[in-house]
Scaffold this motif. Structure first.
Motif, PDB file in Angstrom:
ATOM      1  N   SER A   4     -12.827  -6.853   5.093  1.00  0.00           N
ATOM      2  CA  SER A   4     -13.824  -6.518   4.073  1.00  0.00           C
ATOM      3  C   SER A   4     -13.266  -6.760   2.677  1.00  0.00           C
ATOM      4  O   SER A   4     -12.060  -6.716   2.458  1.00  0.00           O
ATOM      5  N   TYR A   6     -13.364  -6.371  -1.732  1.00  0.00           N
ATOM      6  CA  TYR A   6     -13.449  -5.332  -2.763  1.00  0.00           C
ATOM      7  C   TYR A   6     -14.753  -5.517  -3.529  1.00  0.00           C
ATOM      8  O   TYR A   6     -14.795  -6.059  -4.608  1.00  0.00           O
ATOM      9  N   GLU A   7     -15.836  -5.096  -2.887  1.00  0.00           N
ATOM     10  CA  GLU A   7     -17.169  -5.239  -3.500  1.00  0.00           C
ATOM     11  C   GLU A   7     -17.297  -4.332  -4.720  1.00  0.00           C
ATOM     12  O   GLU A   7     -16.717  -3.244  -4.715  1.00  0.00           O
ATOM     13  N   ILE A   9     -17.959  -8.330  -5.784  1.00  0.00           N
ATOM     14  CA  ILE A   9     -17.083  -9.425  -6.188  1.00  0.00           C
ATOM     15  C   ILE A   9     -17.729 -10.203  -7.334  1.00  0.00           C
ATOM     16  O   ILE A   9     -18.929 -10.080  -7.596  1.00  0.00           O
ATOM     17  N   ASP A  23     -12.647  -9.022  -8.699  1.00  0.00           N
ATOM     18  CA  ASP A  23     -12.326  -9.258  -7.298  1.00  0.00           C
ATOM     19  C   ASP A  23     -13.091 -10.470  -6.813  1.00  0.00           C
ATOM     20  O   ASP A  23     -14.257 -10.673  -7.173  1.00  0.00           O
ATOM     21  N   THR A  41      -7.980 -10.983   0.576  1.00  0.00           N
ATOM     22  CA  THR A  41      -8.720 -10.811  -0.674  1.00  0.00           C
ATOM     23  C   THR A  41      -7.862 -11.266  -1.861  1.00  0.00           C
ATOM     24  O   THR A  41      -6.634 -11.226  -1.803  1.00  0.00           O
ATOM     25  N   ARG A  43      -7.673 -11.402  -6.371  1.00  0.00           N
ATOM     26  CA  ARG A  43      -8.127 -10.677  -7.561  1.00  0.00           C
ATOM     27  C   ARG A  43      -7.623 -11.420  -8.798  1.00  0.00           C
ATOM     28  O   ARG A  43      -6.474 -11.869  -8.838  1.00  0.00           O
ATOM     29  N   GLU A 170      -4.858  -2.704   2.188  1.00  0.00           N
ATOM     30  CA  GLU A 170      -5.509  -1.582   2.871  1.00  0.00           C
ATOM     31  C   GLU A 170      -5.798  -2.031   4.306  1.00  0.00           C
ATOM     32  O   GLU A 170      -6.586  -2.950   4.536  1.00  0.00           O
ATOM     33  N   LYS A 173      -9.078  -2.919   5.879  1.00  0.00           N
ATOM     34  CA  LYS A 173      -9.797  -4.091   5.392  1.00  0.00           C
ATOM     35  C   LYS A 173      -9.349  -5.357   6.123  1.00  0.00           C
ATOM     36  O   LYS A 173      -9.739  -6.463   5.766  1.00  0.00           O
ATOM     37  N   TYR A 189      -1.137  -0.103   1.872  1.00  0.00           N
ATOM     38  CA  TYR A 189      -1.558   1.111   1.185  1.00  0.00           C
ATOM     39  C   TYR A 189      -1.153   2.328   2.008  1.00  0.00           C
ATOM     40  O   TYR A 189      -1.273   2.289   3.227  1.00  0.00           O
ATOM     41  N   ARG A 230      -4.768  -2.895  -2.770  1.00  0.00           N
ATOM     42  CA  ARG A 230      -5.164  -1.869  -3.743  1.00  0.00           C
ATOM     43  C   ARG A 230      -4.171  -1.812  -4.900  1.00  0.00           C
ATOM     44  O   ARG A 230      -2.949  -1.790  -4.677  1.00  0.00           O
TER      45      ARG A 230
END
Ligand SMILES: [Fe+2]
Length: 260
Positions: A4, A6-7, A9, A23, A41, A43, A170, A173, A189, A230
């Motif tokens: 998943s 980091y909504e 985005i 993100d 993910t 960033r 995380e 995710k 995390y 995170r």
């Protein structure tokens, strides 16, 4: 449970004075041209410099709506590759913002050429911050052999900006079997850890690591931003001490043994 994001985005999220993150969508690791089924993910960090220019650290995949939104914050100027693994979308941003300056990390040109990624870098990052953002930010080159990266410090928000040096995934995710593999490395995390690829080079390059860490400790960061996983939103200096150890007693920031 699958991977998943980091909504939401592709939207600017302010995290302090004159600084925010965006993100991005999933990226996939490719080895020898083969895309691995490992979504991760990404960033981007955006710093609004006092001269009105924007500093984009590790730009995520270009998105027109996002580009438009950022223009309301300032002039998209600096498109920064902090290490040779984070550069893939700089050409897209450069095409949309032709007045942008593209900043190369060490060996990134060779890596892009070898992978047939068409990107032109106009300037090279150095151990010290250039005139363009020196007033607002400091930087150093963090050693790590193949994985060395430029790390940045935004003064007004006391934010340390890292790319891959610390990973804090995380686990919920990530899909299996990557979740178990990540758990074994400790790079998750809530504590995070040094990227495993950097650990041996850091031992072999102790002197350079010590000099770079002395500079990082001198900044006393409040928060630590990461490209993967995170971020640490408070007590950044404690995070750095826990992961890398305390500041070396005899070293001073900016000493002449700085990393190259
Ligand atoms: Fe990365």
């Amino acid at each position: 449970m699958g991977a998943s994001l980091y909504e939401p985005i592709n939207v600017y999220k302010p995290i302090g004075p004159h600084i925010g993150i965006v993100d991005g969508p999933f990226e996939y690791l490719t080895v020898s041209g083969v895309r691995l089924p490992l979504p991760f993910t990404t960033r981007m960090t955006v710093v609004c410099l006092t001269n009105g220019d924007l500093f984009l650290h590790s730009p995520i995949k270009f998105n027109g709506v996002l580009g438009h939104e950022l223009q309301r914050l300032g002039t998209v100027r600096h498109l920064v590759s902090p290490n040779q693994f984070h550069y893939a979308h700089i050409a897209e941003w450069s095409k949309a913002f032709p007045d942008g300056i593209t900043w190369a990390s060490q060996h990134v040109r060779q890596r892009a050429r070898a992978r047939h990624i068409d990107v032109t870098f106009t300037r090279d990052l150095d151990v010290d911050a250039p005139e363009e953002w020196r007033r607002d930010m400091d930087q150093t080159l963090f050693p790590g052999g193949y994985f060395k990266e430029f790390i940045f410090f935004h003064k007004a928000s006391k934010t340390l900006i890292l790319t891959d040096t610390i990973i804090n995934i995380e686990l919920n995710k990530m899909p299996e079997p990557w979740r178990t593999a990540t758990k074994l490395t400790g790079m998750h995390y809530p504590r995070g850890q040094i990227f495993f690829g950097m650990r041996l080079p850091l031992l072999l390059q102790r002197r350079k690591a010590k000099a770079a860490l002395a500079k990082v400790h001198s900044w006393r960061p409040e928060r630590v931003l990461l490209s993967h996983g995170r971020c640490f939103e408070s007590h950044g200096d404690e995070v750095i001490k826990r992961i890398f150890g305390g500041p070396p007693i005899e070293s001073k920031a900016g000493n002449s043994a700085g990393p190259r």
